[in-house]
Design an enzyme around this catalytic site. Structure first.
Site, mmCIF file in Angstrom:
data_model
loop_
_atom_site.group_PDB
_atom_site.id
_atom_site.type_symbol
_atom_site.label_atom_id
_atom_site.label_comp_id
_atom_site.label_asym_id
_atom_site.label_seq_id
_atom_site.Cartn_x
_atom_site.Cartn_y
_atom_site.Cartn_z
ATOM 1 N N GLU A 13 153.499 49.966 50.253
ATOM 2 C CA GLU A 13 154.085 51.301 50.409
ATOM 3 C C GLU A 13 155.606 51.128 50.339
ATOM 4 O OE1 GLU A 13 152.207 52.443 54.058
ATOM 5 O OE2 GLU A 13 150.208 52.270 53.153
ATOM 6 N N PHE A 22 150.305 62.395 49.985
ATOM 7 C CA PHE A 22 150.834 62.227 51.338
ATOM 8 C C PHE A 22 152.339 61.988 51.340
ATOM 9 C CE2 PHE A 22 148.913 58.236 49.777
ATOM 10 C CZ PHE A 22 150.095 57.562 49.475
ATOM 11 N N ASN A 77 146.393 61.093 57.335
ATOM 12 C CA ASN A 77 147.041 60.907 56.040
ATOM 13 C C ASN A 77 147.520 62.259 55.530
ATOM 14 O OD1 ASN A 77 146.102 59.106 53.020
ATOM 15 N ND2 ASN A 77 147.841 58.865 54.348
ATOM 16 N N HIS A 94 147.275 52.945 64.800
ATOM 17 C CA HIS A 94 148.360 53.689 64.169
ATOM 18 C C HIS A 94 149.097 54.618 65.141
ATOM 19 C CE1 HIS A 94 146.748 52.002 60.596
ATOM 20 N NE2 HIS A 94 147.344 52.817 59.758
ATOM 21 N N ARG A 98 186.400 87.178 54.656
ATOM 22 C CA ARG A 98 186.245 87.758 53.320
ATOM 23 C C ARG A 98 185.055 87.164 52.573
ATOM 24 N NH1 ARG A 98 190.404 86.463 48.833
ATOM 25 N NH2 ARG A 98 191.535 85.654 50.624
#
Length: 508
Positions: free
Chosen positions: A411, A326, A194, A82, A280
């Site tokens: 996912e 997560f 995670n 990963h 302003r």
């Protein structure tokens, strides 16, 4: 020493650790909860129960059972595979924040790691061993998997770190400090990666810088008001109480305070009846940015103390629940809001710069030049501000409205929160340079008007600013001045200049 509990970490404490070198430790009570959570994981493994990420693969591989003899291999393979981050590394301060936030989340006792994992993380923070973490590669859901994997590599003696001013192999830094790498056991690799700590860490550092910029923008705008003989009536308390927004009221109150004894401001009708909106409407515009920043602060302080991994372990292991904490959507929205809020500080600042340099809009020398025509003065500084403002408009496009499916569509909705946080940080750097340009132009304008007529507060700020950037007596390479002023705005202790002036009437 700041004690982490997993429940009570604040942005002010983050500032102490990140900018002032404060050390951290874990509370004993939280460590007891961590131990109980770990015991539950050990039982799951020994009884060969089917629990996601402990005895199964990950993502689409969640239906693949893993023999208990391979739990260490499973976690090691997870971290290595990963660690796919690319691009330039996060700033060191962001990576340090990431390590701290990951430790704090694990201290909640829902993640099933051994205490030694948290101890190692806190050692990295306290010894300034900072993981080299590439910025790109996270979708902001399933956790910040790629960035946090690069963080986790350091614990096992792999990857790279920043240490004592050098970028080096992790193992070299660990050996110098006498730290042994760990072998990850069941659930620990997953628990480390995670989570939303990359986007949250980037958000924390961005917010702390944005908050300082918001205060500085009010001081600089106050000086611009003096340089343009602005009308003070528009900042009267009753105007802002009549609308009712606290942040607008507060901004107007601070500006009234900064300019309370100025001889350069005017009353309505004295020179003109009304100022342009960029003067302003400072309380309305800056106040709205403060509203968004207050929202961002609230969400960050929740997320800093949140359990964001999966699965989570409850009731001493009786419940192990796969959920979706997560998912970075709350922080993705907050980062997109921060992008817009901070970008708007530059938008209105650039319009004030234009009013300072444009001879058709004021009675100052054209472009604040010492010799209009022969010397261009601040002409191209306004160009630079305009370019930065336009770049911010592109970066401010909301990342959170995008999604792309991953892991074989398991996912299938992601937040892009890490992209939002990175773009927010880029915007903040651009805004600081725009404000630096306004500061340079405002200092020149008040100098022409007469610094002896300035308010006490703005004059103090002017004098400090002049230590960084000299008066424009001759055209020069203004790029150096802009960068020097921007660096000063980033580094000064702004609390010295901020004055919180009480309301004449407490009406809200």
């Amino acid at each position: 020493m700041i004690t982490l509990t997993g429940e009570s970490l604040t942005l002010e404490q983050m500032k102490e650790v990140l900018y002032r070198g404060q050390k951290v430790r874990a509370s004993e009570k939280s460590m007891d909860a961590v131990k109980k959570s770990r015991e539950a994981v050990d039982r799951i493994v020994s009884e060969s129960k089917v629990v996601y990420g402990i005895t199964t693969g990950f993502g689409k591989f969640s239906d693949v059972l893993i023999d208990k003899n391979h739990v260490q291999d499973l976690q090691l393979n997870l971290i290595r595979s990963h660690a796919c981050g690319v691009g330039e590394p996060f700033p060191e301060i962001v990576s340090k924040a990431m390590v701290l936030l990951r430790a704090n989340a694990l201290l909640k006792g829902f993640s099933g790691v051994r205490p030694i994992i948290i101890e190692k993380l806190l050692e990295l923070v306290n010894l300034e061993i900072i993981p080299v973490i590439p910025q790109q590669g996270s979708l902001g859901a399933s956790g910040d998997l790629a960035p946090l994997s690069h963080l986790a590599l350091v614990l096992i003696g792999e990857g790279e770190v920043f240490y004592k001013g050098n970028r080096m192999e992790s193992m070299g830094a660990l050996q110098q400090e006498g730290i042994l790498p760990v072998t990850l056991e069941a659930k620990e690799g997953l628990a480390l990666i995670n989570g939303t700590q990359a986007m949250t860490a980037m958000g924390v550092v961005g917010y702390l810088e944005a908050e300082q910029l918001a205060y500085e923008s009010e001081l600089i705008a106050s000086m611009t008001i003096e340089g343009l003989n602005g009308i003070i009536d528009a900042f009267a308390e009753e105007v802002h109480v009549a609308r009712g927004y606290k942040q607008q009221i507060d901004t107007a109150r601070r500006i009234r305070g900064y300019l309370s004894d100025s001889l350069l401001t005017t009353q309505q009708g004295e020179l003109r009846v009304q100022d342009a909106y960029s003067l302003r409407c400072i309380p309305q515009v800056h106040g709205a940015s403060w509203q968004a920043l207050d929202y961002v602060k609230e969400k960050l302080e929740i997320e800093m103390n949140a359990a964001t991994d999966n699965p989570l372990i409850f009731d001493d292991g009786e419940k192990v629940i796969s959920g979706g904490n997560f998912h970075g959507q709350p922080i993705a929205f907050a980062m997109d809001f921060m992008k817009i809020a901070v970008a708007e500080l530059a938008n209105i600042s650039e319009r004030r710069i234009e009013r300072l340099v444009n001879p058709q809009l004021n009675d100052l020398p054209a472009f604040l030049s010492p010799q209009p025509g022969l010397q261009s003065g601040a002409m191209i500084m306004q160009y630079a501000a305009a370019a930065l403002v336009s770049e911010n408009k592109t970066l401010a496009h909301p990342a959170s409205v995008d999604s792309i499916p991953s892991s074989a569509n398991q996912e299938d909705h992601v937040s892009m929160g890490t992209i939002a946080s990175r773009h927010a940080y880029q915007i903040i750097q651009n805004v600081r340079r725009v404000l630096a340009i306004e500061l340079i132009c405002a200092m020149q304008a008040v100098e022409i008007r007469g610094i002896e007529k300035m308010a006490t507060q703005t004059k103090e700020f002017y004098e400090k600013g002049r230590e960084q950037v000299a008066s424009i007596k001759q055209d020069r390479v203004f790029s150096k001045d802009i960068e020097k002023a921007a660096k000063w705005l980033k580094e000064i202790e702004i609390s010295h200049f901020i004055k919180e002036f009480s309301l004449e009437k407490e009406q809200y």
